[in-house]
Motif scaffolding. Structure first.
Motif, PDB file in Angstrom:
ATOM      1  N   THR A  19     -11.739  -7.880  67.990  1.00  0.00           N
ATOM      2  CA  THR A  19     -13.348  -7.682  68.027  1.00  0.00           C
ATOM      3  C   THR A  19     -13.780  -8.946  67.602  1.00  0.00           C
ATOM      4  O   THR A  19     -14.966  -9.293  68.011  1.00  0.00           O
ATOM      5  CB  THR A  19     -13.736  -6.630  67.403  1.00  0.00           C
ATOM      6  N   GLY A  20     -13.234  -9.864  66.605  1.00  0.00           N
ATOM      7  CA  GLY A  20     -13.749 -11.288  66.100  1.00  0.00           C
ATOM      8  C   GLY A  20     -14.665 -10.561  65.003  1.00  0.00           C
ATOM      9  O   GLY A  20     -15.699 -11.554  64.578  1.00  0.00           O
ATOM     10  N   MET A  21     -14.758  -9.572  64.444  1.00  0.00           N
ATOM     11  CA  MET A  21     -15.528  -9.114  63.293  1.00  0.00           C
ATOM     12  C   MET A  21     -14.613  -8.990  62.059  1.00  0.00           C
ATOM     13  O   MET A  21     -13.449  -8.545  62.191  1.00  0.00           O
ATOM     14  CB  MET A  21     -16.162  -7.571  63.638  1.00  0.00           C
ATOM     15  N   GLY A  66     -12.068  14.620  73.782  1.00  0.00           N
ATOM     16  CA  GLY A  66     -13.797  15.005  73.827  1.00  0.00           C
ATOM     17  C   GLY A  66     -14.521  13.838  74.503  1.00  0.00           C
ATOM     18  O   GLY A  66     -13.843  12.518  74.856  1.00  0.00           O
ATOM     19  N   LEU A  67     -15.444  14.065  74.580  1.00  0.00           N
ATOM     20  CA  LEU A  67     -16.487  12.845  75.184  1.00  0.00           C
ATOM     21  C   LEU A  67     -17.129  12.330  73.926  1.00  0.00           C
ATOM     22  O   LEU A  67     -17.178  12.842  73.041  1.00  0.00           O
ATOM     23  CB  LEU A  67     -17.420  13.498  75.830  1.00  0.00           C
ATOM     24  N   GLY A  68     -17.442  10.967  74.346  1.00  0.00           N
ATOM     25  CA  GLY A  68     -17.919  10.058  72.995  1.00  0.00           C
ATOM     26  C   GLY A  68     -17.566   8.867  72.890  1.00  0.00           C
ATOM     27  O   GLY A  68     -16.494   8.517  73.744  1.00  0.00           O
ATOM     28  N   ARG A  69     -17.742   8.135  72.000  1.00  0.00           N
ATOM     29  CA  ARG A  69     -17.332   6.651  71.646  1.00  0.00           C
ATOM     30  C   ARG A  69     -17.215   6.516  70.215  1.00  0.00           C
ATOM     31  O   ARG A  69     -17.657   7.237  69.426  1.00  0.00           O
ATOM     32  CB  ARG A  69     -18.383   5.816  72.103  1.00  0.00           C
ATOM     33  N   LEU A  70     -16.296   5.645  69.994  1.00  0.00           N
ATOM     34  CA  LEU A  70     -16.045   5.280  68.561  1.00  0.00           C
ATOM     35  C   LEU A  70     -16.605   4.161  68.220  1.00  0.00           C
ATOM     36  O   LEU A  70     -16.324   2.907  68.917  1.00  0.00           O
ATOM     37  CB  LEU A  70     -14.233   5.150  68.447  1.00  0.00           C
ATOM     38  N   ALA A  71     -17.757   3.904  67.465  1.00  0.00           N
ATOM     39  CA  ALA A  71     -18.583   2.823  67.349  1.00  0.00           C
ATOM     40  C   ALA A  71     -17.438   1.749  66.398  1.00  0.00           C
ATOM     41  O   ALA A  71     -17.066   2.181  65.369  1.00  0.00           O
ATOM     42  CB  ALA A  71     -19.666   2.892  66.601  1.00  0.00           C
ATOM     43  N   VAL A  72     -17.314   0.484  66.937  1.00  0.00           N
ATOM     44  CA  VAL A  72     -16.594  -0.629  66.115  1.00  0.00           C
ATOM     45  C   VAL A  72     -17.898  -1.648  65.832  1.00  0.00           C
ATOM     46  O   VAL A  72     -18.130  -2.335  66.605  1.00  0.00           O
ATOM     47  CB  VAL A  72     -15.569  -0.922  66.646  1.00  0.00           C
ATOM     48  N   ASP A  73     -18.267  -1.552  64.631  1.00  0.00           N
ATOM     49  CA  ASP A  73     -19.324  -2.495  64.021  1.00  0.00           C
ATOM     50  C   ASP A  73     -19.024  -2.857  62.756  1.00  0.00           C
ATOM     51  O   ASP A  73     -17.961  -2.517  62.370  1.00  0.00           O
ATOM     52  CB  ASP A  73     -20.717  -2.030  64.507  1.00  0.00           C
ATOM     53  N   GLN A  74     -19.834  -3.684  61.969  1.00  0.00           N
ATOM     54  CA  GLN A  74     -19.527  -4.124  60.843  1.00  0.00           C
ATOM     55  C   GLN A  74     -19.433  -2.905  59.680  1.00  0.00           C
ATOM     56  O   GLN A  74     -18.947  -2.919  58.692  1.00  0.00           O
ATOM     57  CB  GLN A  74     -20.603  -4.953  60.281  1.00  0.00           C
ATOM     58  N   SER A  75     -19.957  -1.835  59.967  1.00  0.00           N
ATOM     59  CA  SER A  75     -20.045  -0.482  59.014  1.00  0.00           C
ATOM     60  C   SER A  75     -18.748   0.387  59.283  1.00  0.00           C
ATOM     61  O   SER A  75     -18.577   1.257  58.917  1.00  0.00           O
ATOM     62  CB  SER A  75     -21.023   0.353  59.224  1.00  0.00           C
ATOM     63  N   PHE A  76     -17.788  -0.030  60.092  1.00  0.00           N
ATOM     64  CA  PHE A  76     -16.674   0.627  60.508  1.00  0.00           C
ATOM     65  C   PHE A  76     -15.568   0.824  59.411  1.00  0.00           C
ATOM     66  O   PHE A  76     -15.570  -0.182  58.378  1.00  0.00           O
ATOM     67  CB  PHE A  76     -15.571  -0.145  61.584  1.00  0.00           C
ATOM     68  N   SER A  77     -15.109   1.927  58.973  1.00  0.00           N
ATOM     69  CA  SER A  77     -14.419   2.149  58.120  1.00  0.00           C
ATOM     70  C   SER A  77     -13.313   3.333  58.410  1.00  0.00           C
ATOM     71  O   SER A  77     -13.565   4.233  59.262  1.00  0.00           O
ATOM     72  CB  SER A  77     -15.231   2.739  56.874  1.00  0.00           C
TER      73      SER A  77
END
Length: 105
Positions: A74-76, A37-48
């Motif tokens: 990512t360095g996070m 599908g279209l879209g993105r997987l957000a990888v930020d501090q709230s990633f779970s």
């Protein structure tokens, strides 16, 4: 004269075949179904990550390794353990007994 032409044609066909095989999904083990599908997987501090369905120690260790590698890339500092969240960022749905790890001795 014919041999160099045949060699060049062979190289061109081989490079074309390699380019086409890279367009497919390179997944192992192959899932029973894939829905691109279209879209993105957000990888930020709230990633779970939350496992839906079948759980075992091997799967949990694999998710721990995935999150640790993603954290390094990512360095996070990401949450290492799978969570029980109603809205996780990533939620694999494994089927019991589908994939077995291969041990090389």
């Amino acid at each position: 004269m014919r041999i160099p032409l045949i060699a060049i044609a062979g190289l061109l066909l081989a490079s074309h075949a390699v380019a086409q095989s890279q367009n497919g999904l390179n997944l192992m083990p192959m899932p029973t179904s894939v829905q691109p599908g279209l879209g993105r997987l957000a990888v930020d501090q709230s990633f779970s990550v939350a496992i839906a369905g079948f759980k075992d120690a091997t799967l949990e260790r694999g998710i721990d390794r995935f999150v640790a590698q993603l954290s390094r890339q990512t360095g996070m500092s990401l949450k290492q353990k799978p969570v029980d969240s109603p809205s996780p960022t990533l939620s694999p749905h494994p089927a019991p007994g589908r994939a077995r790890p291969v041990r090389l001795c």
